[in-house]
Design a protein around this motif. Structure first.
Motif, PDB file in Angstrom:
ATOM      1  N   GLU A   1     -29.324   3.279 -40.207  1.00 21.03           N
ATOM      2  CA  GLU A   1     -30.591   2.974 -39.546  1.00 21.03           C
ATOM      3  C   GLU A   1     -30.593   1.564 -38.970  1.00 21.03           C
ATOM      4  N   GLU A   2     -30.065   0.609 -39.725  1.00 23.38           N
ATOM      5  CA  GLU A   2     -30.044  -0.776 -39.255  1.00 23.38           C
ATOM      6  C   GLU A   2     -29.096  -0.930 -38.070  1.00 23.38           C
ATOM      7  N   LEU A   3     -27.910  -0.314 -38.140  1.00 28.95           N
ATOM      8  CA  LEU A   3     -26.952  -0.415 -37.043  1.00 28.95           C
ATOM      9  C   LEU A   3     -27.487   0.238 -35.778  1.00 28.95           C
ATOM     10  N   THR A   4     -28.141   1.387 -35.937  1.00 23.11           N
ATOM     11  CA  THR A   4     -28.686   2.093 -34.771  1.00 23.11           C
ATOM     12  C   THR A   4     -29.818   1.301 -34.141  1.00 23.11           C
ATOM     13  N   SER A   5     -30.679   0.742 -34.995  1.00 24.31           N
ATOM     14  CA  SER A   5     -31.784  -0.075 -34.480  1.00 24.31           C
ATOM     15  C   SER A   5     -31.254  -1.286 -33.723  1.00 24.31           C
ATOM     16  N   SER A   6     -30.243  -1.928 -34.262  1.00 24.29           N
ATOM     17  CA  SER A   6     -29.644  -3.100 -33.612  1.00 24.29           C
ATOM     18  C   SER A   6     -28.974  -2.705 -32.301  1.00 24.29           C
TER      19      SER A   6
END
Length: 403
Positions: free
Chosen positions: A28-33
């Motif tokens: 989720e964090e990588l996709t958001s970034s």
């Protein structure tokens, strides 16, 4: 047009155990970034985030997350100029019939095919995306897809299909209350209609008039100037020069606030006045355009202005001024390596010298024109004509005697 990644960060179903929870949080964090980097114009950085997200997703037994991560990575590859690799990931993003119901996927597939030079395939995907966006009530995205579809048809010279796409884009933008975009789409539709033999003049004028009716709500000077210029050029193609002049005159004020546009407005206004026979008025605009093009380093455009200026001078009987302008035009075309234009200017300049009874100079110009044509393909008809004129001028020189 920018690639479209998932509108929100991938939502991953939480799994029991600290390892599973860490993986889902990482994805989720990588996709958001990655989405943020893509939106902010940092595609290479987005590519790294989406690649790491896909690696993490491969460790989970969740096909939905894997497809979403493949989609984002594919879109990022298209954005960084690697469409073939992007296409591979996009095809894995949603296998089966459901792929046909995802507008962003269709849009990115279209972008990938377009980047690979497959314009017709891209147009088909853009149309599918537009239809899906419409079913979702997303007029803005539908308009964007129709514009991209029209650009594909324009590249394949399918002018009528391109015009239809722009008209649909205008309709979509109006629904979304994006009147500046709607006006731009209408101006493009009109421009493409003038190049199609399937559109009549009445329909084209209707589209151009509709475009003009929307421009009262536009405040951005660049957009306003470009629209008046575009509509004016379309009127010129219809040989409606009075309407064209009115558009170019309205473009002057906003173009003055956007300097790169101003010489184009002067240039076209002068040319339209030439076509109306208002040569003395045209002279001033040709001079202004030539000066501005020169300051911008646009030698080819400047040379065309000098050619127009020479024509205006010749029609008001100022042959010496016409010859001087043609000499400047010839130098500009030599600087840009435009051999066909060089030949044409040499021919006109030779005729100017013949009027001034300077046969020797005319002979030199005809020879220069033939030399320039030797660098051009399919110049047989023009070449034969020049040879005939050169021969006639040489014979005339012998009759008159030394100059």
């Amino acid at each position: 047009m920018t690639s479209r990644a998932a509108p929100e960060a991938v939502k991953v179903k939480r799994r029991s155990g600290s390892v599973g929870q860490k993986q889902t949080a990482d994805i989720e964090e990588l996709t958001s970034s990655g989405n943020k980097a893509l939106q902010e114009g940092r595609p290479q950085e987005a590519l790294r985030y989406f690649r790491d997200a896909l690696k993490a997703a491969e460790q989970l037994q969740d096909s939905r997350v894997l497809r979403a991560c493949s989609f984002n990575l594919g879109a990022a590859y298209v954005e960084v100029g690697r469409p073939r690799k992007g296409l591979d990931f996009l095809r894995h993003a949603q296998p089966g019939p459901k792929a046909d119901r995802l507008p962003d996927l269709q849009f990115n597939l279209a972008l990938a095919h377009d980047a690979l030079g497959q314009s017709r395939e891209a147009a088909t995907y853009f149309l599918q995306a537009a239809q899906l966006y419409r079913s979702q009530g997303d007029g803005c995205s539908e308009g964007d897809a129709c514009v991209e579809m029209s650009r594909c048809y324009s590249r394949t010279r399918d002018w009528a299909l391109a015009a239809q796409g722009y008209l649909r884009a205008a309709e979509s933008y109006r629904v979304a209350n994006m009147l500046d975009y709607a006006a731009t789409a209408l101006s493009e539709a009109g421009s493409h209609m003038t190049q199609s033999d399937q559109c009549n003049q009445e329909d084209i004028i209707g589209v151009l008039s509709e475009c003009l009716s929307l421009m009262g709500s536009i405040t951005d000077p660049r957009t306003l100037g470009e629209l008046y210029l575009s509509v004016g050029v379309s009127y010129c193609r219809l040989r409606s020069f009075q309407e064209a002049v009115q558009c170019f005159q309205k473009a002057l004020s906003p173009a003055a606030k956007w300097p790169p546009l101003l010489p184009k407005v002067y240039h076209n206004l002068g040319a339209a006045l030439n076509s109306m026979g208002q040569f003395r008025s045209a002279v001033d605009y040709h001079r202004l355009a030539a000066g501005l093009y020169g300051s911008q380093g646009c030698r080819g455009d400047q040379a065309r202005c000098f050619s127009n200026l020479a024509f205006a001078f010749s029609r008001i009987g100022e042959e010496e001024e016409a010859a001087e302008s043609l000499i400047l035009a010839l130098q500009g075309f030599r600087d840009t390596g435009d051999y066909l234009a060089q030949a044409q200017v040499c021919e006109v300049l030779a005729e100017c010298y013949l009027v001034q009874r300077k046969q020797h100079k005319a002979v030199q110009l005809y020879k220069q024109a033939l030399s320039a044509l030797s660098h051009c393909q399919d110049s047989g008809g023009i070449q034969d004509q020049l040879v005939e004129r050169l021969t006639a001028t040489l014979q005339q020189s012998l009759t008159i005697g030394p100059q």
